[in-house]
Design an enzyme around this catalytic site. Structure first.
Site, mmCIF file in Angstrom:
data_model
loop_
_atom_site.group_PDB
_atom_site.id
_atom_site.type_symbol
_atom_site.label_atom_id
_atom_site.label_comp_id
_atom_site.label_asym_id
_atom_site.label_seq_id
_atom_site.Cartn_x
_atom_site.Cartn_y
_atom_site.Cartn_z
ATOM 1 N N GLU A 152 0.836 -1.210 0.000
ATOM 2 C CA GLU A 152 0.000 0.000 0.000
ATOM 3 C C GLU A 152 0.871 1.260 0.000
ATOM 4 O OE1 GLU A 152 -1.153 2.863 3.084
ATOM 5 O OE2 GLU A 152 -1.988 0.965 3.804
ATOM 6 N N GLU A 227 10.281 1.444 1.968
ATOM 7 C CA GLU A 227 8.971 1.441 2.606
ATOM 8 C C GLU A 227 8.766 0.245 3.516
ATOM 9 O OE1 GLU A 227 6.780 3.961 2.390
ATOM 10 O OE2 GLU A 227 8.306 5.003 1.201
#
Length: 1088
Positions: A152, A227
């Site tokens: 995401e 991330e």
């Protein structure tokens, strides 16, 4: 979430990609779902001056007092209007499969199927200018590596059409969006956007579609490493560490005992399906995720055949299909095995015991204090019962009935099950949001925190006994009527605050859609509500069978005990260190060199900006698309007797009256200020001279849309004294203004302030909530601490909502245990009322249509006439002592220590006093740009924190840097100190300047519902902000130049210099290491 709960509060989702976590309003609360709670996104610029003001919404309620037999009457049938122009049965590869008018939302709802891929699209057509888009993928997991959460984050880091590092950030800089985020649920991932500008809306949709279907991250390992996680090693002699945004975000989540409790509950309730894993990621498991697994997950689930698409608003319906087909047409239909397995129901209840990292005791408190009062570890267990309610889908009427039952059990402090738990004194605060149906199978969870582990069984017994009592005896007619009116009022008002209505409706529909159930039923509650009310009016036992079937006789029940462990934090850190040492020991020389090289290469990539040519790929609006003049809120002002003021805002509100009454708090002696939040709460939670607490709560539910009382404090630019008020606010149908104001009069003048037991409960709940809050939202506590060093407004706010307030509440808990102490506190509560309530200086603010405003004036006059003309002189003695009372904190740097795996780091100075800055509208542009570039890149991308941002309070002059769930301390401060040099080195092109200005205007012109417009106008009135000043600042924003960036750099230089102070929420170990490196850097203050 159910129709009822969605009506009562707009929903947010699991783990979100929020850049700037919201600083919570003091005392604000939200239902706790089973999933990990999200951090909201918020803007810190210009509140009260340019941007909309934060608004507290009271609990929703109805205005009707009719008997139950009248409630049974169904709403009149509404003929469906003709479908709007542009509705087609086939277009751009899509075929219309269903069309229906949904009267509840005045919308034509169309469902299309994409012929080539089988993708489904719901297209909602109505007059709402706040257009919403979303794409949702089912993303079940079979481990806790956090793949969907990392994905995401990662898909928004560049794509085929937008090959730059952070399109998401570029959109934050330059878009007029009203919503821009992404959510990870336990079984799905959502990507929603919203905007009122059509071109901006389509730009956002295009970027998001390219991001999810063609992301750079699946071919660029470094995005995954940034991330998700990676080994970091600057040189071969240093110890190996983990770094990654999601890794550190989830360390913060796992540092919160509340989050750990709900994770344990979810895993215990669902031991056999995907919900037993953590889709957000367990920090101990995240480093086991490989890049290849990450790639495979995207390839498997991010396909149109596994997607559900949503459009909502007033844009052209065929264009929606055209835009979608531009992406979907290159895919082929394929089967995707993403169905969420049903958890088989257990045949016997079970007990689960887990542990959370706790401190060794709180400063100033002895171990083993009184129950509910806190103290040592013996008082800090989390104890509760949870159920899975069904293994088959529930029909809409049953869902609605369970929602009503949930509200009757727990929906207000006077609700019998919630009240029984509070009255028991077995714990400090109720936990569990009751019914949660965001997952495939609905759940119910409830319990207490702050429990002596030896009394855990008493909590279970109390819950079950009370449920049995309610199943047998039922609820009073007045309680049922209040619940019906509350929920129906809220559903019809459809007030989602700043949350787009289209997104709220999308999340409701998706809750059925992703499980292959009918999404239309989630939008159509009118007939089910009428049927349910008919059953109530018939007088049968509606709720007893529900309690028995879904709770008492349901064996799929789990008792959870989450116990404190003061050694756990150190054990977690030691285990991580040992794992890293094992990994390093297994590396050969060339492996270590590769890790060092990769660390340097990743940092170089992160620190290298995209070229102007590359950034040009992001679609942008023109300055000519931005209105040159401010939007004014229609406002009338009338001076009333004895110095009161009546403000009115003629806006269409669908026959709802919104009302605020403000009473000047500056008449109060400083010593009483910390007691004000609990005084406000006491007004509605102890009953009145003629009504019990329960009767008052039910009256609020029957007569109004909700009533709340709270303090409001702000600095005013150019003056030392703050504005400070107690606000009482509520809403009701236009014809019920007199009922609303009568209720407010009774609450203010006759509220009982003598219920020692109830007050003690509120103190314990406040203490427990703040102790949880400082672990999960330490940035707000740190920022308040800094603000309290420099302005009276900041000091007052900190005394009523920061660490000073927590310290006060801890002492207060001890005071009220003795009768002598309680009588002194009671006298102080009455003293606050005596000093506060007076017509002189009172302000009443009304928002409704002109006819409703006119009709309400006589009720306002009656309300004010019941108040004293002025406060008693004895009550206001010492009222002007705020400046000399020692409220301002010493100007010291501090480390506030708690058991946590992450840090929250703040640094601040006052630009007016320390930097000689004179306010210009360009400050809002520079502040936002700095947060979305330098701080985002240095603190989040390179540093690995979940958030790095800055806040400029244009009223007080405070400029504050903050980080959120940050692995670093001194490195983050170093990044803050580099901000001024970064700004001086900028030379933005005209295109980049335009983007920065437009992005700022998106905050300034943020979308508001009518009630919020009226409230913003009130705040501007209180702060003395005129429309002329607003226009001046707008002109300055639109004229922002490179010179303004350099001027602001000179102003914030003072934060780096001797005027700057640092406050961090961190662990004792990390705070101590800073002192080893920099002796005398800060003072240590143990909080937990």
């Amino acid at each position: 979430m159910s129709t009822v709960k969605r009506g009562l509060a707009s929903a947010s989702a699991g783990v979100g990609r929020s850049s700037v976590p919201a600083v919570p309003l003091p005392g604000a609360s939200r239902p706790m779902p089973l999933r990990l709670p999200a951090s909201g996104a918020s803007s810190f610029a210009a509140a009260g001056l340019m941007a909309p003001a934060l608004r507290r919404m009271p609990g929703a309620a109805s205005a009707s007092r009719s008997a139950l037999r009248c409630l049974a009457s169904a709403a009149p049938a509404v003929a469906a209007p003709p479908a709007p122009a542009g509705v087609v049965s086939k277009a751009h590869g899509f075929t219309l499969t269903r069309q229906q008018y949904v009267k509840e939302y005045g919308s034509h709802v169309l469902m299309y199927t994409h012929d080539k891929t089988g993708a489904e699209v719901i297209s909602v057509l109505n007059s709402d200018e706040n257009k919403t888009f979303g794409v949702v993928f089912r993303t079940p997991v079979d481990d806790s590596t956090g793949i969907p959460h990392i994905l995401e984050h990662s898909v928004l880091c560049g794509s085929r059409k937008y090959p730059i590092k952070e399109p998401f950030v570029e959109l934050m800089k330059s878009s007029l969006n009203t919503f821009l985020n992404a959510f990870t649920y336990p079984d799905r991932t959502c990507y929603p956007v919203a905007s009122t500008n059509s071109q901006d809306f389509y730009n956002l949709v295009d970027v998001y579609l390219d991001a999810v279907f063609h992301p750079r991250c699946v071919s660029d390992r470094r995005v995954f490493e940034q991330e998700g996680w990676h080994y970091e090693l600057d040189n071969k002699e240093e110890p190996l560490t983990y770094k990654g945004v999601v890794f550190n975000e989830m360390k913060g989540v796992y540092s919160s005992p509340d989050s750990v409790y709900y994770r344990v509950v979810q895993q215990a309730l669902f031991p056999s399906n995907t919900y037993r894993h953590d889709s957000g990621g367990d920090p101990e498991v995240i480093p086991k995720l490989t890049f290849e697994q990450f790639q495979d997950f995207h390839a498997k689930y991010y396909h149109p055949s596994n997607a559900r698409f949503w459009f909502y608003g007033d844009d052209e319906p065929v264009k929606r299909l055209q835009l979608l087909d531009g992406f979907l047409s290159e895919f082929e239909r394929r089967p995707v095995d993403s169905a969420v397995a049903t958890q088989a129901l257990m045949h016997e209840p079970r007990t689960v015991t887990e542990y959370y990292a706790a401190g060794a005791g709180e400063e100033g408190e002895e171990e083993g204090g009184a129950a509910g009062g806190g103290g040592g570890e013996a008082q800090k267990a989390y104890v509760g019962l949870s159920w899975v309610l069904s293994d088959t889908p529930l029909d809409v009427e049953t869902e609605l009935a369970l929602g009503f039952l949930d509200y009757l059990l727990l929906g207000t402090p006077a609700a019998p099950l919630r009240k029984a738990l509070n009255d028991s004194r077995l714990g400090a605060a109720v936990i569990g949001g009751g019914i949660d149906d965001d997952l495939k199978q609905p759940c119910f969870t409830l319990g207490l925190k702050g429990v002596d582990p030896a009394e855990a069984d008493k909590v279970d017994s109390l819950i079950l006994t009370k449920l049995q009592e309610l199943a047998d005896s039922g609820f009073s007619a007045s309680a049922v009527e209040a619940a019906v009116n509350t929920i129906e009022f809220s559903l019809r008002e459809n007030n989602t605050g700043s949350f787009p209505r289209g997104l709220s409706l999308m999340l409701r529909a998706v809750g059925a859609w992703i499980y292959d159930q009918d999404p239309f039923t989630q939008m159509q509650w009118e007939d089910a509500l009428a049927s349910f009310k008919s059953k109530l009016a018939a007088g049968g036992d509606v709720f007893g069978p529900l309690i028995r079937k879904y709770l008492l006789d349901n064996k799929h029940r789990v008792a959870v005990r989450l116990l404190p462990d003061s050694a756990k934090a150190a054990a977690i850190e030691a285990a991580e260190k040992a794992e890293l040492e094992r990994a390093r020991a297994a590396m050969k020389e060339e492996d270590l060199e590769a890790v060092v090289a990769n660390t340097h290469a990743l940092k170089e990539l992160q620190e290298t900006p995209d070229s102007p040519e590359a950034l040009a790929c992001i679609p942008a609006l023109k300055l000519s698309d931005i209105p040159k003049t401010i939007t004014k809120v229609p406002t009338s002002s009338k001076a009333l007797a004895d110095g009161a003021t009546l403000l009115g805002h003629d806006l269409f509100t669908n026959d709802v009256l919104y009302l605020e009454a403000a009473f000047d708090l500056r008449s109060l002696p400083a010593r009483l200020l910390p007691l004000v939040p609990l005084f406000c709460r006491s007004l509605t939670q102890m009953g009145t001279a003629t009504e019990s607490f329960i009767e008052l709560t039910e009256r609020i539910g029957r007569k109004t849309g909700g009533v709340s009382v709270y303090p409001f404090t702000s600095a005013v630019r150019g003056q030392e004294a703050p504005v400070s008020y107690v606000m009482i606010r509520g809403k009701a149908m236009g014809g019920k203004a007199a009922d609303l104001l009568d209720l407010m009069r009774d609450v203010l003048l006759t509220a009982r302030l003598d219920d020692k037991a109830r007050f003690g409960q509120m103190v314990a709940e406040t203490k427990a909530g703040m102790e949880s809050g400082i672990i999960s939202g330490g940035h707000s506590y740190a920022a308040k601490r800094l603000g309290a060093q420099r302005s009276l407004a900041g000091a007052v706010g900190e005394a009523m909502g920061g660490l000073s307030y927590l310290e006060y509440v801890r002492q207060l808990a001890k005071r009220v245990e003795s009768e002598e102490g309680w009588q002194a506190v009671r006298a102080d509560l009455e003293a606050i009322r005596a000093a506060l309530l007076q017509r002189k200086g009172a302000i009443v603010n009304l928002t409704a249509d002109n006819a409703t405003l006119a009709a309400a004036e006589s009720a306002v006059a009656d309300f004010l006439s019941a108040l004293p003309a002025t406060a008693a002189a004895t009550a206001t003695a010492g009222a002007n002592d705020w400046a000399s009372s020692g409220l301002l904190l010493p100007r010291n740097s501090e480390a506030l220590t708690v058991p946590t795996q992450v840090n929250y780091v703040a640094k601040a100075a006052n630009l007016y006093a320390d930097g000689g800055y004179e306010l210009q509208g360009s400050a809002y542009v520079v502040e936002k740009y700095l947060g979305n570039t330098w701080l985002w890149d240095r603190v989040r991308v390179v540093g690995g924190a979940y958030g790095g941002f800055c806040s400029f309070d244009s009223h007080s002059g405070m400029f504050t840097y903050m980080s959120y769930r940050d692995p670093n301390l001194l490195d983050t401060i170093e990044s803050y100190d580099g901000s001024a040099a970064y700004l001086r080195g900028l030379e933005l092109s005209s295109e980049e300047l335009t983007k920065a200005i437009i992005g700022t205007m998106g905050d300034i012109d943020a979308y508001q519902l009518p009630d919020a417009k009226g409230y913003s106008a009130l705040v501007r009135h209180l702060l003395g902000v005129s429309d002329e000043e607003r226009q001046q600042r707008r002109d300055q924003i639109l004229a922002t130049s490179n010179k303004d960036f350099k001027n602001f750099a000179d102003a914030i230089e003072c934060v780096r210099g001797s005027a700057g102070r640092v406050v961090a929420v961190t662990s004792p170990e990390k705070a101590g290491k800073v002192l080893e490196e920099k002796p005398g850097f800060w003072e240590l203050k143990k909080v937990l």
